[in-house]
Design a protein around this motif. Structure first.
Motif, PDB file in Angstrom:
ATOM      1  N   TYR A  33      43.919  46.339  42.950  1.00  0.00           N
ATOM      2  CA  TYR A  33      43.563  46.180  41.540  1.00  0.00           C
ATOM      3  C   TYR A  33      42.388  45.234  41.439  1.00  0.00           C
ATOM      4  N   MET A  34      41.795  45.210  40.285  1.00  0.00           N
ATOM      5  CA  MET A  34      40.687  44.298  40.007  1.00  0.00           C
ATOM      6  C   MET A  34      40.849  43.790  38.591  1.00  0.00           C
ATOM      7  N   GLY A  35      40.205  42.682  38.309  1.00  0.00           N
ATOM      8  CA  GLY A  35      40.395  42.167  36.964  1.00  0.00           C
ATOM      9  C   GLY A  35      39.581  40.944  36.653  1.00  0.00           C
ATOM     10  N   TRP A  36      39.933  40.351  35.525  1.00  0.00           N
ATOM     11  CA  TRP A  36      39.265  39.152  35.016  1.00  0.00           C
ATOM     12  C   TRP A  36      40.302  38.093  34.695  1.00  0.00           C
ATOM     13  N   TYR A  37      39.966  36.877  35.065  1.00  0.00           N
ATOM     14  CA  TYR A  37      40.776  35.714  34.754  1.00  0.00           C
ATOM     15  C   TYR A  37      39.870  34.700  34.062  1.00  0.00           C
ATOM     16  N   ARG A  38      40.479  33.729  33.412  1.00  0.00           N
ATOM     17  CA  ARG A  38      39.672  32.706  32.761  1.00  0.00           C
ATOM     18  C   ARG A  38      40.365  31.361  32.857  1.00  0.00           C
ATOM     19  N   GLN A  39      39.529  30.328  32.759  1.00  0.00           N
ATOM     20  CA  GLN A  39      40.042  28.962  32.748  1.00  0.00           C
ATOM     21  C   GLN A  39      39.334  28.203  31.651  1.00  0.00           C
ATOM     22  N   ILE A  51      42.975  46.072  36.091  1.00  0.00           N
ATOM     23  CA  ILE A  51      43.011  47.531  36.160  1.00  0.00           C
ATOM     24  C   ILE A  51      43.308  47.914  37.599  1.00  0.00           C
ATOM     25  N   THR A  52      44.265  48.812  37.781  1.00  0.00           N
ATOM     26  CA  THR A  52      44.646  49.217  39.131  1.00  0.00           C
ATOM     27  C   THR A  52      43.713  50.302  39.656  1.00  0.00           C
ATOM     28  N   ASP A  53      43.872  50.596  40.917  1.00  0.00           N
ATOM     29  CA  ASP A  53      43.080  51.655  41.518  1.00  0.00           C
ATOM     30  C   ASP A  53      43.335  52.983  40.819  1.00  0.00           C
ATOM     31  N   GLY A  54      44.515  53.129  40.248  1.00  0.00           N
ATOM     32  CA  GLY A  54      44.845  54.359  39.538  1.00  0.00           C
ATOM     33  C   GLY A  54      44.460  54.352  38.082  1.00  0.00           C
ATOM     34  N   GLY A  55      43.913  53.224  37.616  1.00  0.00           N
ATOM     35  CA  GLY A  55      43.431  53.168  36.236  1.00  0.00           C
ATOM     36  C   GLY A  55      44.385  52.543  35.237  1.00  0.00           C
ATOM     37  N   LYS A  64      44.683  41.470  23.716  1.00  0.00           N
ATOM     38  CA  LYS A  64      44.963  42.884  23.433  1.00  0.00           C
ATOM     39  C   LYS A  64      44.282  43.299  22.143  1.00  0.00           C
ATOM     40  N   ASP A  65      43.775  44.501  22.117  1.00  0.00           N
ATOM     41  CA  ASP A  65      43.097  45.092  20.962  1.00  0.00           C
ATOM     42  C   ASP A  65      41.727  44.482  20.698  1.00  0.00           C
ATOM     43  N   ARG A  66      41.302  43.520  21.538  1.00  0.00           N
ATOM     44  CA  ARG A  66      39.960  42.948  21.385  1.00  0.00           C
ATOM     45  C   ARG A  66      39.113  43.156  22.639  1.00  0.00           C
ATOM     46  N   PHE A  67      39.743  43.087  23.794  1.00  0.00           N
ATOM     47  CA  PHE A  67      39.028  43.204  25.063  1.00  0.00           C
ATOM     48  C   PHE A  67      39.355  44.547  25.719  1.00  0.00           C
ATOM     49  N   ILE A  68      38.376  45.068  26.434  1.00  0.00           N
ATOM     50  CA  ILE A  68      38.588  46.307  27.185  1.00  0.00           C
ATOM     51  C   ILE A  68      38.078  46.109  28.602  1.00  0.00           C
ATOM     52  N   ILE A  69      38.942  46.372  29.575  1.00  0.00           N
ATOM     53  CA  ILE A  69      38.521  46.293  30.969  1.00  0.00           C
ATOM     54  C   ILE A  69      38.155  47.690  31.435  1.00  0.00           C
ATOM     55  N   LEU A  70      37.037  47.766  32.129  1.00  0.00           N
ATOM     56  CA  LEU A  70      36.547  49.037  32.645  1.00  0.00           C
ATOM     57  C   LEU A  70      36.272  48.881  34.126  1.00  0.00           C
ATOM     58  N   ARG A  71      36.311  50.006  34.792  1.00  0.00           N
ATOM     59  CA  ARG A  71      36.015  50.015  36.223  1.00  0.00           C
ATOM     60  C   ARG A  71      34.760  50.845  36.434  1.00  0.00           C
ATOM     61  N   ASP A  72      33.760  50.242  37.012  1.00  0.00           N
ATOM     62  CA  ASP A  72      32.526  50.965  37.314  1.00  0.00           C
ATOM     63  C   ASP A  72      32.775  51.852  38.528  1.00  0.00           C
ATOM     64  N   GLY A  73      32.730  53.148  38.315  1.00  0.00           N
ATOM     65  CA  GLY A  73      33.038  54.082  39.386  1.00  0.00           C
ATOM     66  C   GLY A  73      32.036  54.079  40.517  1.00  0.00           C
ATOM     67  N   ILE A  92      35.626  29.644  31.384  1.00  0.00           N
ATOM     68  CA  ILE A  92      34.894  30.234  32.509  1.00  0.00           C
ATOM     69  C   ILE A  92      35.664  31.484  32.909  1.00  0.00           C
ATOM     70  N   TYR A  93      34.962  32.588  32.985  1.00  0.00           N
ATOM     71  CA  TYR A  93      35.579  33.867  33.317  1.00  0.00           C
ATOM     72  C   TYR A  93      35.264  34.246  34.760  1.00  0.00           C
ATOM     73  N   TYR A  94      36.315  34.631  35.479  1.00  0.00           N
ATOM     74  CA  TYR A  94      36.202  34.934  36.897  1.00  0.00           C
ATOM     75  C   TYR A  94      36.546  36.389  37.175  1.00  0.00           C
ATOM     76  N   CYS A  95      35.719  37.006  37.966  1.00  0.00           N
ATOM     77  CA  CYS A  95      35.984  38.356  38.453  1.00  0.00           C
ATOM     78  C   CYS A  95      36.881  38.268  39.686  1.00  0.00           C
ATOM     79  N   ASN A  96      37.810  39.181  39.793  1.00  0.00           N
ATOM     80  CA  ASN A  96      38.738  39.200  40.920  1.00  0.00           C
ATOM     81  C   ASN A  96      38.926  40.627  41.419  1.00  0.00           C
ATOM     82  N   ILE A  97      38.941  40.775  42.734  1.00  0.00           N
ATOM     83  CA  ILE A  97      39.290  42.064  43.337  1.00  0.00           C
ATOM     84  C   ILE A  97      40.359  41.810  44.398  1.00  0.00           C
ATOM     85  N   ASN A  98      41.475  42.489  44.264  1.00  0.00           N
ATOM     86  CA  ASN A  98      42.587  42.358  45.191  1.00  0.00           C
ATOM     87  C   ASN A  98      42.622  43.588  46.079  1.00  0.00           C
ATOM     88  N   TYR A  99      42.737  43.369  47.384  1.00  0.00           N
ATOM     89  CA  TYR A  99      42.629  44.504  48.289  1.00  0.00           C
ATOM     90  C   TYR A  99      43.523  44.324  49.499  1.00  0.00           C
TER      91      TYR A  99
END
Length: 117
Positions: A33-39, A51-55, A64-73, A92-99
């Motif tokens: 999965y990948m996502g965004w975190y903040r501090q 967002i997971t690998d499956g979407g 919720k209802d304000r932010f949308i996470i998208l995955r660049d294909g 501060i917003y952090y990008c994260n990718i879990n693999y």
């Protein structure tokens, strides 16, 4: 070692919008999965959206209802469309990718988002 670099942060008035992007210096395989975190100031890092690998997406209740996470294909990295921003979104917003089967994490260095009232 892959480097993640966030962009798109900045200063915006309440009610405004920003779009955060995350660029990776190389390919990452076996993404779970990948996502965004903040501090925020004086706060612990918290999940914003994933967002997971499956979407499948997951959002913090506060966004919720304000932010949308998208995955660049093409780049296989996440972006975050933030609408109707509030002062409490300042962080501060952090990008994260879990693999991998052991659930390793890549983190970006963060990008500042400041929402003025």
């Amino acid at each position: 070692q892959v480097q993640l670099v966030e962009s798109g942060g900045g200063l915006v008035q309440a009610g405004g919008s920003l779009r955060l992007s995350c660029a990776a210096s190389g390919s990452i395989f076996g993404i779970n999965y990948m996502g965004w975190y903040r501090q925020g100031p004086g706060k612990q890092r918290e999940l914003v959206a994933t967002i997971t690998d499956g979407g499948t997406t997951n959002y913090a209740d506060s966004v919720k209802d304000r932010f949308i996470i998208l995955r660049d294909g093409f780049s296989n990295t996440p972006s975050l469309q933030m609408n109707n921003l509030k002062p409490e979104d300042t962080a501060i917003y952090y990008c994260n990718i879990n693999y991998g089967s052991s659930y390793y994490n890549y983190w970006g260095q963060g990008t500042q988002v400041t929402v003025s009232s």
